[in-house]
Design a protein around this motif. Structure first.
Motif, PDB file in Angstrom:
ATOM      1  N   ARG A  36       0.846  -1.202   0.000  1.00 29.90           N
ATOM      2  CA  ARG A  36       0.000   0.000   0.000  1.00 29.90           C
ATOM      3  C   ARG A  36       0.882   1.254   0.000  1.00 29.90           C
ATOM      4  N   GLU A  37       1.930   1.226   0.830  1.00 34.64           N
ATOM      5  CA  GLU A  37       2.841   2.367   0.928  1.00 34.64           C
ATOM      6  C   GLU A  37       3.620   2.563  -0.379  1.00 34.64           C
ATOM      7  N   PHE A  38       4.025   1.456  -0.993  1.00 35.48           N
ATOM      8  CA  PHE A  38       4.741   1.540  -2.272  1.00 35.48           C
ATOM      9  C   PHE A  38       3.888   2.271  -3.299  1.00 35.48           C
ATOM     10  N   LEU A  39       2.640   1.854  -3.431  1.00 30.57           N
ATOM     11  CA  LEU A  39       1.763   2.465  -4.428  1.00 30.57           C
ATOM     12  C   LEU A  39       1.417   3.909  -4.091  1.00 30.57           C
ATOM     13  N   ALA A  40       1.265   4.223  -2.801  1.00 28.80           N
ATOM     14  CA  ALA A  40       0.944   5.594  -2.399  1.00 28.80           C
ATOM     15  C   ALA A  40       2.149   6.529  -2.550  1.00 28.80           C
ATOM     16  N   GLU A  41       3.347   6.026  -2.228  1.00 25.40           N
ATOM     17  CA  GLU A  41       4.541   6.873  -2.265  1.00 25.40           C
ATOM     18  C   GLU A  41       5.202   6.921  -3.637  1.00 25.40           C
ATOM     19  N   LEU A  42       5.247   5.774  -4.324  1.00 24.67           N
ATOM     20  CA  LEU A  42       5.950   5.700  -5.606  1.00 24.67           C
ATOM     21  C   LEU A  42       4.991   5.515  -6.777  1.00 24.67           C
ATOM     22  N   GLY A  43       4.003   4.660  -6.617  1.00 26.17           N
ATOM     23  CA  GLY A  43       3.016   4.436  -7.673  1.00 26.17           C
ATOM     24  C   GLY A  43       3.407   3.315  -8.615  1.00 26.17           C
ATOM     25  N   LEU A  44       2.941   3.439  -9.837  1.00 21.15           N
ATOM     26  CA  LEU A  44       3.176   2.419 -10.854  1.00 21.15           C
ATOM     27  C   LEU A  44       4.457   2.745 -11.607  1.00 21.15           C
ATOM     28  N   GLY A  45       5.285   1.745 -11.780  1.00 22.99           N
ATOM     29  CA  GLY A  45       6.550   1.928 -12.468  1.00 22.99           C
ATOM     30  C   GLY A  45       7.468   0.766 -12.181  1.00 22.99           C
ATOM     31  N   THR A  46       8.764   0.977 -12.382  1.00 24.05           N
ATOM     32  CA  THR A  46       9.725  -0.100 -12.168  1.00 24.05           C
ATOM     33  C   THR A  46      10.666   0.228 -11.025  1.00 24.05           C
ATOM     34  N   CYS A  48      14.202  -0.481  -9.465  1.00 25.99           N
ATOM     35  CA  CYS A  48      15.560  -0.914  -9.835  1.00 25.99           C
ATOM     36  C   CYS A  48      15.604  -1.495 -11.249  1.00 25.99           C
ATOM     37  N   THR A  49      14.760  -1.026 -12.116  1.00 22.76           N
ATOM     38  CA  THR A  49      14.656  -1.478 -13.504  1.00 22.76           C
ATOM     39  C   THR A  49      14.378  -2.971 -13.605  1.00 22.76           C
ATOM     40  N   VAL A  50      13.877  -3.581 -12.528  1.00 26.55           N
ATOM     41  CA  VAL A  50      13.683  -5.026 -12.519  1.00 26.55           C
ATOM     42  C   VAL A  50      12.236  -5.416 -12.235  1.00 26.55           C
ATOM     43  N   VAL A  51      11.580  -4.768 -11.270  1.00 25.25           N
ATOM     44  CA  VAL A  51      10.251  -5.194 -10.826  1.00 25.25           C
ATOM     45  C   VAL A  51       9.192  -4.164 -11.205  1.00 25.25           C
ATOM     46  N   MET A  52       8.157  -4.626 -11.903  1.00 27.46           N
ATOM     47  CA  MET A  52       6.994  -3.799 -12.233  1.00 27.46           C
ATOM     48  C   MET A  52       5.866  -4.210 -11.278  1.00 27.46           C
ATOM     49  N   THR A  53       5.500  -3.306 -10.378  1.00 25.50           N
ATOM     50  CA  THR A  53       4.418  -3.576  -9.431  1.00 25.50           C
ATOM     51  C   THR A  53       3.094  -3.215 -10.086  1.00 25.50           C
ATOM     52  N   PHE A  54       2.130  -4.105  -9.975  1.00 27.68           N
ATOM     53  CA  PHE A  54       0.809  -3.868 -10.539  1.00 27.68           C
ATOM     54  C   PHE A  54      -0.052  -3.102  -9.538  1.00 27.68           C
ATOM     55  N   GLY A  55      -0.874  -2.208 -10.037  1.00 29.88           N
ATOM     56  CA  GLY A  55      -1.865  -1.547  -9.202  1.00 29.88           C
ATOM     57  C   GLY A  55      -3.035  -2.477  -8.953  1.00 29.88           C
ATOM     58  N   PRO A  56      -3.900  -2.132  -8.000  1.00 25.89           N
ATOM     59  CA  PRO A  56      -5.028  -3.007  -7.665  1.00 25.89           C
ATOM     60  C   PRO A  56      -5.938  -3.319  -8.855  1.00 25.89           C
ATOM     61  N   ALA A  57      -6.160  -2.341  -9.721  1.00 24.85           N
ATOM     62  CA  ALA A  57      -7.037  -2.585 -10.876  1.00 24.85           C
ATOM     63  C   ALA A  57      -6.445  -3.669 -11.776  1.00 24.85           C
ATOM     64  N   MET A  58      -5.146  -3.613 -11.973  1.00 22.97           N
ATOM     65  CA  MET A  58      -4.501  -4.616 -12.815  1.00 22.97           C
ATOM     66  C   MET A  58      -4.500  -5.984 -12.144  1.00 22.97           C
ATOM     67  N   VAL A  59      -4.263  -6.028 -10.834  1.00 20.47           N
ATOM     68  CA  VAL A  59      -4.303  -7.300 -10.098  1.00 20.47           C
ATOM     69  C   VAL A  59      -5.669  -7.948 -10.281  1.00 20.47           C
ATOM     70  N   MET A  60      -6.732  -7.164 -10.113  1.00 20.68           N
ATOM     71  CA  MET A  60      -8.089  -7.712 -10.243  1.00 20.68           C
ATOM     72  C   MET A  60      -8.399  -8.106 -11.685  1.00 20.68           C
ATOM     73  N   TYR A  89      -5.742 -19.793  -5.124  1.00 23.16           N
ATOM     74  CA  TYR A  89      -6.016 -18.791  -4.089  1.00 23.16           C
ATOM     75  C   TYR A  89      -5.003 -17.649  -4.129  1.00 23.16           C
ATOM     76  N   CYS A  90      -4.268 -17.574  -5.214  1.00 22.49           N
ATOM     77  CA  CYS A  90      -3.206 -16.575  -5.323  1.00 22.49           C
ATOM     78  C   CYS A  90      -3.551 -15.476  -6.320  1.00 22.49           C
ATOM     79  N   VAL A  91      -2.890 -14.340  -6.130  1.00 25.15           N
ATOM     80  CA  VAL A  91      -2.959 -13.232  -7.078  1.00 25.15           C
ATOM     81  C   VAL A  91      -1.537 -12.752  -7.338  1.00 25.15           C
ATOM     82  N   MET A  92      -1.288 -12.304  -8.569  1.00 27.17           N
ATOM     83  CA  MET A  92       0.018 -11.756  -8.911  1.00 27.17           C
ATOM     84  C   MET A  92      -0.012 -10.247  -8.679  1.00 27.17           C
ATOM     85  N   THR A  93       0.955  -9.754  -7.908  1.00 28.95           N
ATOM     86  CA  THR A  93       1.019  -8.319  -7.622  1.00 28.95           C
ATOM     87  C   THR A  93       2.146  -7.623  -8.361  1.00 28.95           C
ATOM     88  N   ALA A  94       3.054  -8.389  -8.934  1.00 23.45           N
ATOM     89  CA  ALA A  94       4.176  -7.796  -9.655  1.00 23.45           C
ATOM     90  C   ALA A  94       4.815  -8.854 -10.544  1.00 23.45           C
TER      91      ALA A  94
END
Length: 170
Positions: A36-46, A48-60, A89-94
């Protein structure tokens, strides 16, 4: 929580905590501390040029498709960590740039799982999103270790991240 992460360019796609909370209710799970803090402070993006975190809309948007893929394709050699049936029972977040998947299990909020694309062993990590990101960037298991922590937002106007597509994939 992410004050030490260098920002490359302006932050263009932060996600309000209420949007994350709504997704948690819809999915029946709790995102790990730090997500939650990652998305609020940094948002959507990469990260260390390695990990793309998905927002909640994309996860769903992706959850049913991802679960179908996992039901049909399971090649990891350590099912005792996360059996194939449990992926329902899993979801992908990144996702990493190489296709490694970062997933959460709705019944195991204390853990985050890495489903590697090129390594045949699932990694179970403590359920703290910042620690997971730092492990990916520095452990040397999936990638050559990266010393500096930095983040780059998705380009302004790239709506695929909130509409279920993967930013940067054309």
């Amino acid at each position: 929580m992410y004050e030490d992460v260098r920002r490359i360019g302006p932050l263009t796609a932060t996600i309000p905590p209420l949007e994350v909370a709504a997704a948690e209710r819809a999915l029946g799970l709790t995102f790990p501390p730090g997500y939650r803090e990652f998305l609020a402070e940094l948002g959507l993006g990469t990260y260390c040029t390695v990990v793309m975190t998905f927002g909640p809309a994309m996860v769903m948007e992706r959850v049913q498709r991802d679960r179908q893929v996992w039901a049909n394709h399971y090649y990891w050699k350590n099912p005792e960590v996360l059996p194939q049936a449990e992926l329902a029972y899993c979801v992908m977040t990144a996702r990493t740039i190489e296709g490694d998947q970062i997933v959460l299990h709705s019944g195991r909020p204390e853990s985050v799982y890495i489903l590697p694309r090129q390594v045949l062993e699932i990694h179970e990590l403590p359920g703290d999103y910042r620690r997971v990101l730092d492990w990916i960037a520095s452990a040397g298991v999936l990638y050559k270790p990266i010393q500096e922590r930095y983040f780059q937002s998705i380009p302004s106007g790239d709506t695929r991240a909130t509409q279920g597509g993967e930013p940067g994939t054309g």
